[in-house]
Design a protein around this motif. Structure first.
Motif, PDB file in Angstrom:
ATOM      1  N   SER A  71      11.290  -7.161  11.764  1.00  0.00           N
ATOM      2  CA  SER A  71      11.135  -6.370  10.537  1.00  0.00           C
ATOM      3  C   SER A  71      11.821  -7.054   9.362  1.00  0.00           C
ATOM      4  O   SER A  71      11.295  -7.077   8.250  1.00  0.00           O
ATOM      5  CB  SER A  71      11.710  -4.962  10.729  1.00  0.00           C
ATOM      6  N   THR A 115      -2.837  -3.040   4.904  1.00  0.00           N
ATOM      7  CA  THR A 115      -1.913  -4.132   4.586  1.00  0.00           C
ATOM      8  C   THR A 115      -1.316  -3.958   3.199  1.00  0.00           C
ATOM      9  O   THR A 115      -0.105  -4.126   3.000  1.00  0.00           O
ATOM     10  CB  THR A 115      -2.639  -5.487   4.676  1.00  0.00           C
ATOM     11  N   ASN A 118       1.246  -1.302   3.224  1.00  0.00           N
ATOM     12  CA  ASN A 118       2.482  -1.760   3.859  1.00  0.00           C
ATOM     13  C   ASN A 118       3.346  -2.521   2.862  1.00  0.00           C
ATOM     14  O   ASN A 118       4.575  -2.369   2.839  1.00  0.00           O
ATOM     15  CB  ASN A 118       2.168  -2.650   5.061  1.00  0.00           C
ATOM     16  N   ARG A 121       4.901  -0.050   0.474  1.00  0.00           N
ATOM     17  CA  ARG A 121       6.029   0.668   1.087  1.00  0.00           C
ATOM     18  C   ARG A 121       7.304  -0.179   1.078  1.00  0.00           C
ATOM     19  O   ARG A 121       8.403   0.327   0.844  1.00  0.00           O
ATOM     20  CB  ARG A 121       5.686   1.077   2.519  1.00  0.00           C
TER      21      ARG A 121
END
Length: 329
Positions: A71, A115, A118, A121
């Motif tokens: 991550s 995507t 993401n 975010r």
């Protein structure tokens, strides 16, 4: 340049003025600087260093919160790509800058809406952190809403497909592997990390390590116990891994190895989209269809959010029809 200067002044006064006073200060500064031209010395290196340092500070905070290395790498690359493309100090990036970046990224790369959301975010998390830490007055991502993504009904394995795969496995290892995936719903990344000593055959359970190094207990059925015991009894190597390659030196089986074996089996049986994650979705759907409370399914799959569990579990349409007839018509 005037706007950047005003923003820097506002940020310097964050700890002194309240929101109402900051708004009044902004009006005064806008009026005062309305007819001024401001030049600036070459501070590109200072700007770049400052942005990089803020990104590293943010990543340090995420690391303390327990984010995995995978991550962290995704956060770092996403943020650097965006900041480098926009080419501004992060303190001066506006909502329009970010909207333009997301739009250009989608147009140039052909990325899916998932995507792009993401990326949104991650940017939102970063700029919200900057706001909380008083590096900026207000996150420019606040006005950029979640990207709307159309929902698709993802496929699960039928009972017949599961039995076909079991019947046509090349060996006991692949049979045990399929049984374990199908009965526990564990992630393939969790499966390949398992060691022999992790399996409690008496209670038909094992502890897996999921995302964020979080551990949870999963359970398997009697058929899995029989096939897994037989597989381990037939092994001649001393590798502690639960699943190993079929040929010497019998290394730990990797995710790619599992995926290749399942794809090959799917092609042989003409079963579409055979992959490890589909076992997980199948288990979730089956559990909910049979009445397992959604909170227990969430715990079984190791999801932090209940919304994630609901996305995995596709309610059987036949059950919906029967419920409609029972409760409505």
């Amino acid at each position: 340049m005037i706007n950047n200067l005003i923003n820097d002044i506002e940020q310097a006064m964050l700890g002194v003025l309240n929101n109402e006073q900051l708004c009044q200060l902004r009006k005064v500064l806008d009026y005062t600087f309305r007819n001024l031209n401001v030049s600036v010395k070459d501070v590109e290196n200072d700007t770049e260093d400052n942005s990089n340092q803020l990104i590293e500070n943010f990543l340090a905070a995420k690391r303390v919160e327990g984010c995995s290395d995978k991550s962290m790498h995704y956060y770092r690359s996403t943020l650097h790509n965006a900041i480098d493309k926009i080419d501004k100090n992060v303190r001066h990036i506006t909502t329009d800058d970010l909207r333009g970046y997301l739009n250009d990224y989608q147009q140039s790369s052909g990325a899916t809406k998932v995507t792009v959301d993401n990326i949104r975010r991650i940017l939102s998390s970063f700029f919200s952190w900057l706001e909380d830490e008083d590096y900026i007055v207000k996150s420019p991502v606040r006005r950029i809403h979640k990207v709307k993504v159309g929902k698709t009904v993802k496929e699960t394995y039928s009972d017949e497909a599961l039995e076909q795969m079991r019947d046509y496995c090349d060996g006991i290892r692949d049979l045990a592997l399929i049984d374990l995936l199908a009965s526990t719903g564990m992630r393939v990344g969790e499966l390949v990390k398992l060691n022999r000593e992790d399996i409690d055959f008496q209670n038909r359970e094992c502890i897996v390590t999921g995302k964020g190094d979080k551990q949870r207990k999963v359970y398997f059925d009697a058929r899995t116990k029989i096939h897994l015991t037989r597989y381990l009894d037939e092994r001649t190597d001393d590798n502690p891994a639960l699943f190993v390659s079929l040929l010497a030196p019998y290394d730990r089986l990797q995710i790619s190895g599992v995926e290749i074996r399942l794809r090959r089996l799917g092609r042989k049986l003409n079963i579409p989209k055979v992959h490890p994650h589909k076992f997980r979705r199948t288990l979730a759907t089956m559990a909910i269809d049979k009445g397992m409370p959604i909170e227990q399914v969430q715990h079984l799959l190791g999801h932090q959010s209940l919304d994630t569990t609901l996305q995995y579990a596709m309610v059987n349409q036949t059950n919906v029809k029967m419920s409609h007839r029972k409760f409505i018509g």
